[in-house]
Scaffold this motif. Structure first.
Motif: not given
Length: 298
Positions: A42-60
């Motif tokens: 169970d973890l919380t991430v805030e990853d710019k690269n992941f957000a870009e791959l998923q095509e959504y705004p940067l989010s936790k």
């Protein structure tokens, strides 16, 4: 479709199925107490690269990984983005429909156990596929929804059906996940993608119809072609559901985002196409279902 998909790929195994949820705590409690899953991370991430791959705004994003038997799911909560719920009138033949098939050792006990959790039914009650449907005869199934209204299925296999591991002696009621089933609009088109392009193998299928299937799906006059697919290493598979009747299932909305509750993604490990580095690709199948292709370094 990515141009590199023109070269055949070998799908090795499904690593996990990710579903977007409104509240990790609430949904994980349901899966652990009602269905026997265990939380393994169970973890919380805030990853710019992941957000870009998923095509959504940067989010936790809070991500809880749960395990049942050998199979894993990921519950993904976008903490600072407003999400859309699953449509209230969602039906089994709508093309965004995707369920997890959870194998049970005893359908009657599993059904009785679930009823104490106030679940929303899709099926009227557990159904047994009749003997005239030879490919699926005597399989028992029951469809319902989790607290976020994601569709789920309990399934019991008779001795001559299903993977060998579902017939090993166990004192557990909930054994694992056999497959994730997706509504599609064309079987041949989907087979060209999953079998011919991604290298999955056909592992059976059936044509289901009549009153039993109608009660299972919560639809009238059902006729559905079912094709089972598995990666080369076996395990968790993908089941294609091609509804012939009723044939007016709605398409996956073009604006469906990874942070919407109807969003589901399959994490599929493929052979190393990069010769030396782990890479991730987000793609969609011909119907619009989302997949993560994970090319791992050998």
């Amino acid at each position: 479709m990515n141009t590199w998909l023109q070269t055949p790929i070998q799908a090795q195994q499904i690593q996990a199925v990710g579903i977007t949820v409104t509240d990790v705590d609430r949904i994980s409690e349901f899966y652990t107490t009602a269905l026997g899953f265990e939380i393994i991370s169970d973890l919380t991430v805030e990853d710019k690269n992941f957000a870009e791959l998923q095509e959504y705004p940067l989010s936790k994003i809070r991500i809880a990984t749960l395990k049942l038997g050998d199979e894993q799911i990921r519950l993904m909560q976008y903490l600072d983005i407003k999400v859309k719920p699953i449509p209230a009138d969602s039906q089994s033949n709508d093309l965004w429909f995707q369920h997890l098939a959870i194998v049970v050792s005893d359908m009657d006990r599993a059904y009785s156990h679930l009823q104490s959790f106030g679940i929303e039914f899709i099926s009227t009650e557990p159904q047994t596929i009749p003997p005239e449907n030879k490919e699926a005869a005597y399989i028992q199934a029951f469809k319902f929804r989790d607290p976020d209204r994601h569709p789920l299925e309990l399934i019991w296999f008779p001795p001559d059906k299903g993977q060998e591991k579902w017939h090993q002696k166990s004192d557990r009621l909930f054994l694992g996940i056999d497959h994730t089933a997706i509504a599609i609009n064309n079987t041949e088109e989907s087979l060209q993608f999953y079998r011919d392009c991604l290298g999955m193998r056909v592992d059976g299928g059936s044509f289901n119809w009549g009153e039993t299937q109608a009660k299972l799906d919560g639809l009238p006059d059902v006729k559905v072609g079912i094709t089972a697919l598995r990666p080369t290493q076996g395990g968790l598979g993908i089941e294609l559901l091609n509804y012939i009747e009723p044939a007016n299932g709605r398409p996956i909305p073009s604006d469906l985002k990874p942070y919407d509750i109807a969003y589901v993604q399959v994490e599929l490990i493929i052979d190393d196409i990069n010769k030396g580095s782990d890479r991730y690709y987000r793609i969609k199948d011909p119907t619009g279902h989302s997949l993560w292709l994970i090319s791992k370094q050998n």
